[in-house]
Design a protein around this motif. Structure first.
Motif, PDB file in Angstrom:
ATOM      1  N   ILE A 102      20.128   9.931 -12.975  1.00 43.11           N
ATOM      2  CA  ILE A 102      20.507  11.377 -14.239  1.00 43.11           C
ATOM      3  C   ILE A 102      21.874  11.763 -13.577  1.00 43.11           C
ATOM      4  O   ILE A 102      22.542  12.212 -14.652  1.00 43.11           O
ATOM      5  CB  ILE A 102      19.366  12.503 -13.882  1.00 43.11           C
ATOM      6  N   ARG A 103      22.012  12.031 -12.283  1.00 44.25           N
ATOM      7  CA  ARG A 103      23.388  12.055 -12.092  1.00 44.25           C
ATOM      8  C   ARG A 103      24.686  11.354 -12.420  1.00 44.25           C
ATOM      9  O   ARG A 103      25.502  11.904 -12.834  1.00 44.25           O
ATOM     10  CB  ARG A 103      23.405  12.855 -10.533  1.00 44.25           C
ATOM     11  N   LEU A 104      24.312  10.091 -12.325  1.00 42.67           N
ATOM     12  CA  LEU A 104      25.372   9.160 -12.523  1.00 42.67           C
ATOM     13  C   LEU A 104      25.377   9.134 -13.976  1.00 42.67           C
ATOM     14  O   LEU A 104      26.362   8.843 -14.663  1.00 42.67           O
ATOM     15  CB  LEU A 104      24.912   7.872 -11.966  1.00 42.67           C
ATOM     16  N   ALA A 105      24.334   9.386 -14.726  1.00 45.26           N
ATOM     17  CA  ALA A 105      24.254   9.369 -16.354  1.00 45.26           C
ATOM     18  C   ALA A 105      25.006  10.433 -16.968  1.00 45.26           C
ATOM     19  O   ALA A 105      25.587  10.414 -17.987  1.00 45.26           O
ATOM     20  CB  ALA A 105      22.825   9.150 -16.807  1.00 45.26           C
ATOM     21  N   THR A 106      25.391  11.528 -15.944  1.00 42.46           N
ATOM     22  CA  THR A 106      25.951  12.668 -16.522  1.00 42.46           C
ATOM     23  C   THR A 106      27.345  13.270 -15.550  1.00 42.46           C
ATOM     24  O   THR A 106      27.936  14.118 -15.758  1.00 42.46           O
ATOM     25  CB  THR A 106      24.982  13.891 -16.467  1.00 42.46           C
ATOM     26  N   LEU A 107      28.130  11.934 -15.026  1.00 42.00           N
ATOM     27  CA  LEU A 107      29.192  12.280 -14.232  1.00 42.00           C
ATOM     28  C   LEU A 107      30.326  12.597 -15.144  1.00 42.00           C
ATOM     29  O   LEU A 107      30.181  12.491 -16.657  1.00 42.00           O
ATOM     30  CB  LEU A 107      29.605  10.965 -13.861  1.00 42.00           C
ATOM     31  N   PRO A 108      31.074  13.758 -14.665  1.00 46.04           N
ATOM     32  CA  PRO A 108      32.256  14.015 -15.672  1.00 46.04           C
ATOM     33  C   PRO A 108      33.216  13.137 -15.618  1.00 46.04           C
ATOM     34  O   PRO A 108      33.245  12.047 -14.817  1.00 46.04           O
ATOM     35  CB  PRO A 108      32.805  15.234 -14.624  1.00 46.04           C
ATOM     36  N   ASP A 109      34.110  13.131 -16.674  1.00 48.71           N
ATOM     37  CA  ASP A 109      35.266  12.193 -16.750  1.00 48.71           C
ATOM     38  C   ASP A 109      36.174  12.097 -15.474  1.00 48.71           C
ATOM     39  O   ASP A 109      36.207  13.108 -14.658  1.00 48.71           O
ATOM     40  CB  ASP A 109      36.059  12.576 -17.921  1.00 48.71           C
TER      41      ASP A 109
END
Length: 246
Positions: A223-230
Motif C-alpha cells: 500500500i505504501r509503494l502504491a501511494t508513493l509521492p511523485d
C-alpha cells in the motif's frame, strides 16, 4: 478523466491481496478486485462494499492472454485509466515432501513451469496489457508482490534464517525482482514508479496459515509503494523496515 484514482489488485479475493484492496479503498481509491473464481471475487467485492470501499470485480486469470485483455477492456469501460497496478497473484507450487519445502533434487520441472507462469510471466502479461491505461494517469504506480526468499543475498547467507528450501517458489521471486528492475530501467524517463514489496511471513491459506504476521500487516508495504509521492523510489525491493538487498 475522473479525479477518482483507480487501482487494480490481482489475486485480491483473499489474504494479502484482499487487504491491499481494502487498504487502498480506505484511502479513497476505486478498486478493481482481480480474481479467477467468480464466487470468491464477488464475495470479496460485497465485503469491500460493506466496509465502505468503492470496489468492482475484474475476472482475471493472469496466465491467460484473453483473460488479461478482457480485464483491461473492462477497466477501460469502468474508468478509462488506471493509477495503480498491484501484481499480487502468486502460487508456491506443491512441496516435494513433508512440510512446505521444495527440494531441487526432487523437483518436477512442470512445477517450475507452472509457478513461473503465474509468478513471473503473469506479471509481465498483466503489466504490459495495463500499461496503456497506466500511462493515462498523472502518478502511475506498479507494485510487484515479492518475498524475502527472492533475495539472493539473504538466501546465500548461512547466518540468516530464511525458512525451508523452496526451489520453485524462491527462484520465481528472484526472477520477479530482476524483471522489476528491468521495468524500472525502461520506464525511468516516465512518471511510472515500479517496486517490489515483501509482505513478510503472513498467516494465510497460501502457507497453511503459518506465520506471525496478519494479512493486514502483510499488505502495508504494498500500500505504501502504491501511494508513493511523485519522485519516489523506483526499481527497489522493500519490506516494513526498508530496502531488502537483492
Amino acid at each position: 478523466m475522473s479525479d477518482t484514482k483507480i487501482a487494480l489488485v490481482t489475486g485480491a479475493n483473499k489474504g494479502i491481496g484482499y487487504e491491499i484492496a481494502a487498504g487502498l479503498g480506505a484511502l479513497g481509491y476505486r478498486v478493481g478486485v482481480g480474481a479467477r473464481d467468480e464466487a470468491r471475487r464477488e464475495s470479496a467485492v460485497e465485503k469491500l462494499h460493506a466496509a465502505g470501499v468503492d470496489a468492482f470485480g475484474v475476472p482475471l486469470d493472469v496466465t491467460g492472454d484473453q483473460s488479461v485483455t478482457e480485464a483491461a477492456e473492462l477497466i477501460e469501460r469502468q474508468a478509462g485509466h488506471l493509477d495503480v497496478l498491484v501484481n499480487n497473484a502468486g502460487i508456491s507450487g506443491p512441496p516435494t515432501g513433508p512440510g512446505w519445502g521444495q527440494d531441487p533434487t526432487l523437483l518436477d520441472l512442470d512445477v517450475v513451469r507452472t509457478v513461473t507462469e503465474t509468478n513471473v510471466l503473469g506479471v509481465i502479461r498483466v503489466t504490459n496489457t495495463m500499461l496503456p491505461l497506466l500511462r493515462r494517469s498523472t502518478s502511475p504506480r506498479i507494485v510487484n508482490v515479492s518475498s524475502s526468499v527472492g533475495s539472493l543475498t539473504r538466501q546465500a547467507d548461512p547466518d540468516i534464517e530464511i525458512g525451508p528450501v523452496m526451489a520453485a517458489y524462491a527462484p520465481s521471486k528472484s526472477f520477479l525482482n530482476a524483471v522489476t528492475v528491468q521495468y524500472a530501467r525502461q520506464l525511468a524517463d516516465t512518471d511510472i514508479l515500479i517496486n517490489a514489496a515483501c509482505p513478510g511471513l503472513v498467516a494465510t491459506d497460501f502457507n497453511g496459515f503459518f506465520g506471525p504476521r496478519t494479512p493486514e500487516q502483510g499488505a502495508a508495504t504494498a500500500i505504501r509503494l502504491a501511494t508513493l509521492p511523485d519522485g519516489g523510489p523506483t526499481g527497489s525491493f522493500f519490506e516494513d523496515d526498508g530496502i531488502i538487498p537483492w
